[in-house]
Design an enzyme around this catalytic site. Structure first.
Site, PDB file in Angstrom:
ATOM      1  N   PRO A 121       5.656  -8.827  35.548  1.00 12.77           N
ATOM      2  CA  PRO A 121       7.082  -8.934  35.859  1.00 12.77           C
ATOM      3  C   PRO A 121       7.367 -10.096  36.802  1.00 12.77           C
ATOM      4  CG  PRO A 121       6.087  -7.081  37.006  1.00 12.77           C
ATOM      5  CD  PRO A 121       5.042  -7.624  36.106  1.00 12.77           C
ATOM      6  N   GLU A 122       8.366 -10.882  36.462  1.00 13.31           N
ATOM      7  CA  GLU A 122       8.782 -11.980  37.320  1.00 13.31           C
ATOM      8  C   GLU A 122      10.182 -11.673  37.866  1.00 13.31           C
ATOM      9  OE1 GLU A 122       7.942 -15.842  35.761  1.00 13.31           O
ATOM     10  OE2 GLU A 122       6.203 -15.156  34.656  1.00 13.31           O
ATOM     11  N   LYS A 176      10.075 -11.468  44.173  1.00 10.22           N
ATOM     12  CA  LYS A 176       9.596 -10.465  43.224  1.00 10.22           C
ATOM     13  C   LYS A 176       9.320  -9.121  43.905  1.00 10.22           C
ATOM     14  CE  LYS A 176       6.781 -13.759  41.352  1.00 10.22           C
ATOM     15  NZ  LYS A 176       5.616 -14.198  40.568  1.00 10.22           N
ATOM     16  N   ARG A 199      -3.885 -21.323  35.026  1.00  7.40           N
ATOM     17  CA  ARG A 199      -2.795 -20.583  34.396  1.00  7.40           C
ATOM     18  C   ARG A 199      -2.461 -21.172  33.029  1.00  7.40           C
ATOM     19  NH1 ARG A 199       0.010 -17.443  38.016  1.00  7.40           N
ATOM     20  NH2 ARG A 199       0.486 -16.291  36.126  1.00  7.40           N
TER      21      ARG A 199
END
Ligand SMILES: [Zn+2]
EC number: 3.2.2.23
Length: 275
Positions: free
Chosen positions: A2-3, A60, A265
């Protein structure tokens, strides 16, 4: 994972459903989730019988305001908050904490990876303590003509993508949105900070606001099976221009979207549109 837009979706949904309910009892099944240096018993004592007086988001983090205390929740990879009625049957396997609420509701923190965290702090000074203290500003508070990013990044030889993910510089941008923001700003994720000009940084700020705002409107992105709540899917995955589109044609120029690693990433971009 989740961002910011997904966390905003979770906060909105929780706010609708648990605001002003009292936490009657707390059960902690995975004590390591508590990052504050207090015992589970103290944690329970300080939370029980308090009202959920507000729920906010900072970057976040989900901030449950419990009168004069705050429970700061970070979902990390797979954390989820699920709400049930008291008598509803649910799978307890990945439930790390259960909050028994007034109104016969049960709020479970569910986390298959167990990376999520709880911090319990005082409302009056939690912003001057970690984890909140170390966060940079969110893109929304930066003026498009601000030199903030230029001042923070233009002397660096780190890749721009890596710096956008650095929450101490700018808060709330995660892997999906960093790719989308850089595509929107037409900037290569591989360029290093020292090669970008003030107007490039201004474009990044504009694109950050635009992309995050749009995703919040659409309820976030549902990929990798992340769901902000039971049965609710975000819609921003349909708007992704580069992320997850390896080998597909760029919507702008028709060339192939490529995937590579930037500082470990997975990173998607168009070599032609982004330079
Ligand atoms: Zn392109």
């Amino acid at each position: 994972m989740p961002e910011l837009p997904e966390v905003e979706t979770v906060v909105k949904s929780l706010k609708k459903r648990v605001l002003n309910l009292i936490i009657n009892k707390v059960e902690i099944f995975y004590p390591k989730i508590i990052k504050t240096n207090i015992s589970v018993l103290d944690f329970q004592k300080q939370i029980e019988n308090r009202k959920i007086s507000d729920i906010q988001r900072i970057a976040k983090y989900i901030i449950f305001v419990l009168e004069d205390k705050v429970l700061i929740s970070h979902l990390r990879m797979e954390g989820k908050w699920f709400l049930y009625d008291k008598n509803e049957v649910y799978d307890k396997k990945h439930v790390l904490a259960t909050f028994h609420l007034s109104n016969n509701k049960i709020l479970n923190y569910h986390d298959t990876r167990k990376f999520g965290t709880f911090d319990l702090q005082d409302l009056n000074d939690y912003k001057s303590n970690n984890p909140i203290k170390k966060l940079g500003p969110e893109p929304f508070v930066l003026e498009a003509n601000s030199n903030y990013l230029y001042e923070k990044m233009s002397k660096s030889t780190r890749h721009i993508k890596t710096m956008l993910l650095d929450q101490t510089i700018i808060a709330g941008i995660g892997n999906i949105y960093a790719d989308e923001i850089l595509f929107d700003a037409k900037i290569s994720p591989l360029i290093t900070g020292n090669f970008l000009k003030p107007k490039d940084y201004q474009r990044i700020i504009e694109s950050s606001k635009k992309i995050l705002k749009k995703s919040i409107e659409l309820g976030g992105t549902t990929i990798d099976s992340y769901q902000p709540e039971q049965g609710i899917d975000g819609k921003f995955q349909n708007e992704l221009k580069v992320h997850t589109r390896k080998g597909k044609k760029c919507y702008e120029c028709g060339n192939e979207i490529i995937k590579l690693k930037v500082n470990g990433r997975g990173t998607y971009y168009c070599k032609t549109c982004q330079y």
